[in-house]
Design a protein around this motif. Structure first.
Motif, PDB file in Angstrom:
ATOM      1  N   ASP A  35       0.839  -1.205   0.000  1.00  0.00           N
ATOM      2  CA  ASP A  35       0.000   0.000   0.000  1.00  0.00           C
ATOM      3  C   ASP A  35       0.871   1.251   0.000  1.00  0.00           C
ATOM      4  O   ASP A  35       0.518   2.261  -0.618  1.00  0.00           O
ATOM      5  CB  ASP A  35      -0.918   0.050   1.230  1.00  0.00           C
ATOM      6  N   LEU A  36       1.998   1.187   0.698  1.00  0.00           N
ATOM      7  CA  LEU A  36       2.874   2.353   0.790  1.00  0.00           C
ATOM      8  C   LEU A  36       3.537   2.678  -0.544  1.00  0.00           C
ATOM      9  O   LEU A  36       3.946   3.820  -0.772  1.00  0.00           O
ATOM     10  CB  LEU A  36       3.936   2.137   1.868  1.00  0.00           C
ATOM     11  N   PRO A  41       1.915   9.333  -0.961  1.00  0.00           N
ATOM     12  CA  PRO A  41       1.886   9.612   0.483  1.00  0.00           C
ATOM     13  C   PRO A  41       0.654  10.435   0.878  1.00  0.00           C
ATOM     14  O   PRO A  41       0.201  11.289   0.127  1.00  0.00           O
ATOM     15  CB  PRO A  41       3.173  10.412   0.707  1.00  0.00           C
ATOM     16  N   GLY A  42       0.119  10.107   2.052  1.00  0.00           N
ATOM     17  CA  GLY A  42      -0.998  10.877   2.579  1.00  0.00           C
ATOM     18  C   GLY A  42      -2.338  10.186   2.530  1.00  0.00           C
ATOM     19  O   GLY A  42      -3.346  10.754   2.906  1.00  0.00           O
ATOM     20  N   VAL A  46      -4.780   8.841  -4.208  1.00  0.00           N
ATOM     21  CA  VAL A  46      -4.105   8.967  -5.502  1.00  0.00           C
ATOM     22  C   VAL A  46      -3.074   7.850  -5.647  1.00  0.00           C
ATOM     23  O   VAL A  46      -2.149   7.737  -4.847  1.00  0.00           O
ATOM     24  CB  VAL A  46      -3.403  10.343  -5.625  1.00  0.00           C
ATOM     25  N   ALA A  47      -3.275   7.049  -6.693  1.00  0.00           N
ATOM     26  CA  ALA A  47      -2.318   5.972  -6.967  1.00  0.00           C
ATOM     27  C   ALA A  47      -1.087   6.544  -7.659  1.00  0.00           C
ATOM     28  O   ALA A  47      -1.175   7.484  -8.446  1.00  0.00           O
ATOM     29  CB  ALA A  47      -2.967   4.917  -7.856  1.00  0.00           C
ATOM     30  N   ARG A  48       0.068   5.955  -7.347  1.00  0.00           N
ATOM     31  CA  ARG A  48       1.304   6.335  -8.030  1.00  0.00           C
ATOM     32  C   ARG A  48       1.272   5.787  -9.453  1.00  0.00           C
ATOM     33  O   ARG A  48       0.538   4.850  -9.753  1.00  0.00           O
ATOM     34  CB  ARG A  48       2.518   5.716  -7.335  1.00  0.00           C
ATOM     35  N   ARG A 106      -7.616   4.111   8.988  1.00  0.00           N
ATOM     36  CA  ARG A 106      -6.185   4.339   9.198  1.00  0.00           C
ATOM     37  C   ARG A 106      -5.557   4.995   7.980  1.00  0.00           C
ATOM     38  O   ARG A 106      -6.170   5.074   6.921  1.00  0.00           O
ATOM     39  CB  ARG A 106      -5.471   3.032   9.547  1.00  0.00           C
ATOM     40  N   ARG A 107      -4.336   5.451   8.174  1.00  0.00           N
ATOM     41  CA  ARG A 107      -3.512   6.063   7.122  1.00  0.00           C
ATOM     42  C   ARG A 107      -4.221   7.174   6.347  1.00  0.00           C
ATOM     43  O   ARG A 107      -4.161   7.228   5.124  1.00  0.00           O
ATOM     44  CB  ARG A 107      -3.005   5.007   6.158  1.00  0.00           C
ATOM     45  N   GLY A 108      -4.908   8.016   7.048  1.00  0.00           N
ATOM     46  CA  GLY A 108      -5.506   9.174   6.415  1.00  0.00           C
ATOM     47  C   GLY A 108      -6.749   8.902   5.593  1.00  0.00           C
ATOM     48  O   GLY A 108      -7.189   9.769   4.837  1.00  0.00           O
TER      49      GLY A 108
END
Length: 168
Positions: A35-36, A41-42, A46-48, A106-108
């Protein structure tokens, strides 16, 4: 079983992260949640870019010892040739949903993305694509090295406590 370079796959909420963290701690190696890499980030909004994700994944897999876990079959497939072991955490979708509800947002993530995650976890066997049950099954069947399919929470917990963990 040589766990020096272990991939852990499974549905959202199956316990991949928990198991991977336990294994990494026992083995004294790095642990990476895909996932990271997949998301900017954030949060989960938004997918990389695909090529950026794969470059980051290949870089992580170039290390001598690691545990890499995630649902993304398209990323895992790129790393299979470097892996020494594959673990499929294949617990029932209802238990995955309960696990997600228990851990909470979690994670925003926001309430909407949390609701979407719950729906996503429920659809594991019904959905298509590289993060589906069928894709994980194909990855598992094709992997020619050491592999385990863990189908209950007790099996996951027992595997995490294996006293014969090796990274060599």
């Amino acid at each position: 079983m040589n766990l020096a370079k272990t991939l852990v796959i499974g549905n959202s909420g199956s316990g991949k992260s928990w198991l991977s963290e336990q294994l990494a701690e026992s083995l004294g190696c790095a642990w990476l949640d895909l996932d990271l890499l997949h998301w900017e980030p954030g949060g989960y909004n938004v997918a990389r870019k695909r090529e950026d994700v794969l470059a980051l994944a290949r870089e992580a897999a170039s290390a001598d010892f690691w545990i890499i876990e995630g649902i993304y079959g398209w990323i895992v497939s790129e790393l299979l040739s470097t892996a020494t072991a594959l673990i499929w955490v294949r617990i029932d979708e209802s238990e995955c949903v309960a696990n997600i509800e228990q851990r909470g947002i979690r994670r925003g993530a926001c309430a909407q993305s949390f609701a979407e995650l719950l729906q996503w976890a429920k659809s594991y066997r019904a959905r298509s694509g590289s993060s589906s049950y069928a894709a994980h099954d194909a990855i598992f069947r094709s992997f020619a090295r050491a592999k385990h399919c863990l189908q209950t929470r007790d099996e996951v917990t027992a595997f995490a406590g294996v006293g014969q963990l090796r990274a060599d």
